[in-house]
Design a protein around this motif. Structure first.
Motif, PDB file in Angstrom:
ATOM      1  N   GLU A  39       0.844  -1.209   0.000  1.00 28.97           N
ATOM      2  CA  GLU A  39       0.000   0.000   0.000  1.00 28.97           C
ATOM      3  C   GLU A  39       0.871   1.249   0.000  1.00 28.97           C
ATOM      4  O   GLU A  39       0.589   2.215  -0.699  1.00 28.97           O
ATOM      5  N   ARG A  42       2.319   1.546  -3.408  1.00 34.23           N
ATOM      6  CA  ARG A  42       1.319   1.379  -4.482  1.00 34.23           C
ATOM      7  C   ARG A  42       1.755   0.292  -5.457  1.00 34.23           C
ATOM      8  O   ARG A  42       1.770   0.485  -6.676  1.00 34.23           O
ATOM      9  N   SER A  43       2.076  -0.885  -4.883  1.00 29.72           N
ATOM     10  CA  SER A  43       2.513  -2.019  -5.705  1.00 29.72           C
ATOM     11  C   SER A  43       1.450  -3.096  -5.734  1.00 29.72           C
ATOM     12  O   SER A  43       0.905  -3.454  -4.682  1.00 29.72           O
ATOM     13  N   ILE A  81      -5.042  -2.146  -2.852  1.00 21.93           N
ATOM     14  CA  ILE A  81      -4.186  -2.431  -4.016  1.00 21.93           C
ATOM     15  C   ILE A  81      -4.544  -3.826  -4.536  1.00 21.93           C
ATOM     16  O   ILE A  81      -5.107  -4.629  -3.800  1.00 21.93           O
ATOM     17  N   THR A 296       6.713  -0.637  -7.866  1.00 26.24           N
ATOM     18  CA  THR A 296       6.294   0.575  -7.157  1.00 26.24           C
ATOM     19  C   THR A 296       5.485   1.495  -8.078  1.00 26.24           C
ATOM     20  O   THR A 296       5.918   1.766  -9.197  1.00 26.24           O
ATOM     21  N   GLY A 297       4.341   1.908  -7.565  1.00 21.60           N
ATOM     22  CA  GLY A 297       3.505   2.840  -8.339  1.00 21.60           C
ATOM     23  C   GLY A 297       2.664   2.180  -9.415  1.00 21.60           C
ATOM     24  O   GLY A 297       1.947   2.864 -10.134  1.00 21.60           O
ATOM     25  N   ALA A 299       0.219  -0.135  -8.948  1.00 18.48           N
ATOM     26  CA  ALA A 299      -1.069  -0.672  -8.481  1.00 18.48           C
ATOM     27  C   ALA A 299      -2.225   0.011  -9.212  1.00 18.48           C
ATOM     28  O   ALA A 299      -2.142   1.195  -9.512  1.00 18.48           O
TER      29      ALA A 299
END
Ligand code: 13P
Length: 299
Positions: A39, A42-43, A81, A296-297, A299
């Motif tokens: 979370e 944001r993965s 996510i 990363t980023g 999601a």
């Protein structure tokens, strides 16, 4: 958020050249640590448990797979996510059938001690059953070596043969394939680099997303490159357990800490809480790993 299929997570990853981490948990804190990290960064992520450990014959108390399924589903539903829930590396098909009933939407059979014929038959059976329930199946071609914790190997592996791997995927219809290309299970204190030539050869022959187990011991600088070779998933286990143990060890070695109020040490959730510290330390390690996976980023 609803649980997301492994195939869609891996397809997205392949399209956008990153990898999704499977971070293996064993209890509530380790599971929540993975989701905290996902979370925070944001993965997209694959959470889950190891069927071999849950079914370990040395366990004095038999574990109930349904408890783990309920835990995973609830945590996934409450998260913001995309999450897939995997029952990883179970040595008994019956464990995987119970996992499907318990709500896991991805399974992996650990059949490294089977004959090739047995492995083929069991995998086909599991794929038929799992696909009828919209559950994805990962399998392994070749076997990973196991580190012995002292700089050597407890078990030698067998590198993946590209032709064998290609035939196996065609004959079984598995959704993802774990490969042995220099990666080593449970390796700590040093890292291995991958056999890129072999990985490229497998990638040319095998149509499904590739998986690297033994994430803890893979050289992290090179890891990101693997996305360009068809790798869409990386399994990580030992890293979390070591982070948890290190955090507890810090507490045990602080004079007088264990004589503190037991409620502050366990369950209070404040600065002194051992499980809170472990959760934070595991989440930090997982978040760093997600950076190297490039998830990363995404999601
Ligand atoms: P490591 O414990 O070496 O990270 O490997 C985990 C794994 O491959 C689980 O399937």
């Amino acid at each position: 958020m609803a649980i997301v299929s492994m195939n869609s997570l891996l397809r997205q990853a392949q399209q956008h050249r990153y990898m999704v981490g499977y971070f293996e948990s064993w209890n509530l804190e380790s599971l929540l640590a993975v989701v905290d990290a996902a979370e925070h960064t944001r993965s997209p992520v694959i959470i889950g448990f190891n069927g071999g450990f849950l079914d370990n014959p040395e366990r004095s108390v038999k574990e109930n797979i349904y408890h783990y399924g309920a835990l995973g589903i609830t945590v996934a539903r409450e998260a913001g996510i995309p999450i897939c829930l995997l029952m990883n590396e179970a040595a008994h098909p019956s464990t995987l059938l119970r996992a499907i009933q318990a709500g896991f939407n991805a399974i992996m059979y650990a059949g490294s001690h089977d004959t090739p014929e047995e492995l083929l038959e069991t995998t086909r059976y599991l794929v038929r059953t799992a696909h009828a329930c919209s559950v994805a199946v990962e399998a392994e071609a070749g076997t990973l070596p196991w580190a012995d914790g002292h700089g050597g190997l407890a078990e030698n592996g067998r590198a993946t043969d590209p032709d064998e791997a290609s035939a196996f995927v065609k004959e079984t219809s598995v959704d993802a394939l774990a490969v042995s290309v220099g990666n080593v299970h449970v390796l700590e204190g040093s890292t291995v680099s991958l056999d890129w030539e072999l990985l490229a050869h497998i990638h040319r022959k095998v149509s499904v997303p590739l998986v690297l187990h033994g994430g803890t011991g893979i050289d992290r600088h090179a890891l990101r490159e693997a996305a360009g070779y068809g790798v869409a998933k990386v399994n990580v286990g030992t890293l979390l357990k070591r982070a948890c143990l290190d955090s507890w060890s810090e507490i045990f070695r602080t004079p007088g800490r264990l004589e503190d109020d037991p409620h502050a040490l366990l369950g209070g959730g404040g600065k002194q809480d051992m499980n809170r510290l472990a959760r934070e330390r595991m989440a930090e390690k997982v978040a760093n790993f997600m950076e190297d996976l490039g998830s990363t980023g995404k999601a």
